[in-house]
Design an enzyme around this catalytic site. Sequence first.
Site, PDB file in Angstrom:
ATOM      1  N   GLU A   1       4.817  12.280-112.032  1.00 56.92           N
ATOM      2  CA  GLU A   1       5.024  11.488-113.248  1.00 56.92           C
ATOM      3  C   GLU A   1       4.169  10.229-113.152  1.00 56.92           C
ATOM      4  O   GLU A   1       3.914   9.720-112.064  1.00 56.92           O
ATOM      5  CB  GLU A   1       6.499  11.084-113.380  1.00 56.92           C
ATOM      6  CG  GLU A   1       7.494  12.224-113.271  1.00 56.92           C
ATOM      7  CD  GLU A   1       7.250  13.317-114.290  1.00 56.92           C
ATOM      8  OE1 GLU A   1       6.618  13.033-115.315  1.00 56.92           O
ATOM      9  OE2 GLU A   1       7.678  14.461-114.040  1.00 56.92           O
TER      10      GLU A   1
ATOM     11  N   GLU B   1      18.993   6.651-111.671  1.00 52.81           N
ATOM     12  CA  GLU B   1      19.313   7.483-110.506  1.00 52.81           C
ATOM     13  C   GLU B   1      20.281   6.770-109.562  1.00 52.81           C
ATOM     14  O   GLU B   1      21.162   7.396-108.975  1.00 52.81           O
ATOM     15  CB  GLU B   1      18.030   7.881-109.765  1.00 52.81           C
ATOM     16  CG  GLU B   1      17.071   8.743-110.596  1.00 52.81           C
ATOM     17  CD  GLU B   1      17.673  10.067-111.074  1.00 52.81           C
ATOM     18  OE1 GLU B   1      18.555  10.613-110.375  1.00 52.81           O
ATOM     19  OE2 GLU B   1      17.280  10.528-112.155  1.00 52.81           O
TER      20      GLU B   1
ATOM     21  N   ASP C   1      22.269   3.931 -96.257  1.00 51.69           N
ATOM     22  CA  ASP C   1      23.127   4.642 -97.208  1.00 51.69           C
ATOM     23  C   ASP C   1      22.318   5.382 -98.268  1.00 51.69           C
ATOM     24  O   ASP C   1      22.669   6.474 -98.675  1.00 51.69           O
ATOM     25  CB  ASP C   1      24.067   3.641 -97.893  1.00 51.69           C
ATOM     26  CG  ASP C   1      24.936   2.907 -96.892  1.00 51.69           C
ATOM     27  OD1 ASP C   1      25.758   3.577 -96.252  1.00 51.69           O
ATOM     28  OD2 ASP C   1      24.771   1.686 -96.728  1.00 51.69           O
TER      29      ASP C   1
END
Length: 527
Positions: free
Chosen positions: A214, A234, A175
């Site tokens: 990052e 997120e 998923d």
Amino acid sequence: MHERVNSVNKNVCTILVFVISLVFVNDNHLGPAQEFTSALEEFQRVSGLPVTGVFDEATKTAMNKPRCGVPDKEATYSTLIPPTVNVHQNEPNRRRKRHLAGLVSKNRQKREVSETGHMAFSKTLLRWRLMGEGYSSQLTVDEQRYIFRLAFRMWSEVSPLDFVEDTSSPLEDIDIRLGFGTGRHLGCNQRFDGTGREFAHAWFLGDIHFDDDEHFTAPNTGSGISLLKVAVHEIGHVLGLPHIYRPGSIMQPSYLPHEAGFEMDWMDRKAIQHLYGGCKGRFNTVFDWIRKERTAYGEVVIRFNTYFMRDDWYWLYENRNNRTRYGDPVALQVGWRGIPTGGVDAYVHVWSRKRDDVYFFKGTQFWKYNQDQDQAFTQDQEGWRYPRRISEGFPGVPSPIDTAFYDRRESRIYFFKNSLVYGFDVGANSLARGFPKRIRDVFPPVVSGDHPDGNVDAAYFSYTHNAVFLLKGTGFWQVVGSRDRWRRPFLPRNGLLPRKEVDTQWFDICNVHPAALRMNEHSPVHS
Ligand SMILES: [Ca+2]
Ligand SMILES: [Ca+2]
Ligand SMILES: [Ca+2]
Ligand SMILES: [Zn+2]
Ligand SMILES: [Zn+2]
């Protein structure tokens, strides 16, 4: 997650939500037209387009960039997504169709509008994978996976959703796919922007990419950007949450350095439960563990903690904050050593001037708990070996029992089994006169017909509420106390107030997938 809100992010980040909602409205002719118009206007507003309310060329162009599933909008959930259910793929725009095709068709069975009318996954067990081609170059693979497991676990702890890491199923069954990349990455057509600005992007009900330019770090390592925080944020977007402009929320659009003890904020909990519902389930037993403690100044103080037990797991409930402790549930054997596995039937604390004894009951036996050593006795000071048979320790009480609680005022244990209750006189060590009785006679319904009848899961005296509760299934009945009767004299003694759902009174008692439960034991990350 972004360093600050800027118009570019606003443009790209709202698009997917709107496109999906427009697909719904376009294809479902029952969809209310004004919802479509207001959603369109909202889209145009946050995209910096002329607000026409019409599906014009500028809007179409903006929608051809469905690259980021981050809706940058305040938490006004209801205006975004029309309350329609079926997803049909029937788009006029070829390019948009191509971008959305995989997403829409792949997730056709998975996603729908939740009970509350908002877009959400329609199943509660979600599979995720850190893609092999998308490892970060900055942390070990074990660290990355650990941090993601923790991030998913944090959402699981506050929602009915559960997450499992799945490294073997076919890709289409996963998923949520996670990966790191720099610049052009992972076949994604939204490139990352180097160090700073955008840290990651996520698809609504889809995948997450992290900008590996990052300086991502593990929790509590001080410098850099906390991968855990970015991941939790997120994942929130993937699950359907927009930005939430509230201090403390993990869904704030701006990244704030990782403070110690970072937890899911009240609003984050409410927001995810708004989409997926509260956490429901049956409990084996619920109790306040009350004890005397001596402070550093030598004063004796009374403390208590509230525990909810289900099968082999327990939650500590923080009454003051009205939620479970961060990091719960914990395995029963870790916190309550020596009590039987597979779920106990009942907990009883006989607490009087003479006695301070804690018992657990399961099947035909009971265990006595050593509160000083914090583990079950195998043998107590009087020489009794445990477990003992209930019929020996509590003559006249049947076994197994459903539940029990100790009533301090009466020095009496109430044992429940099926539709009967057994009052047990602790001083006399025998059943109280006239028992057993029907639960219905001892605890009559206040509203006719609103009663558990029998097979009560848990009887709980709460020091916080100064009241007894009978729990059964996902519901509970509060027992009328003397204060209630003083205010409302017509209430019957020990009457049961109307049934309520447990999750309307005690929040966030949420299961976590068993595979995620033991993660703390093999942590590669120091915490
Ligand atoms: Ca959960
Ligand atoms: Ca960046
Ligand atoms: Ca029970
Ligand atoms: Zn965001
Ligand atoms: Zn990407």
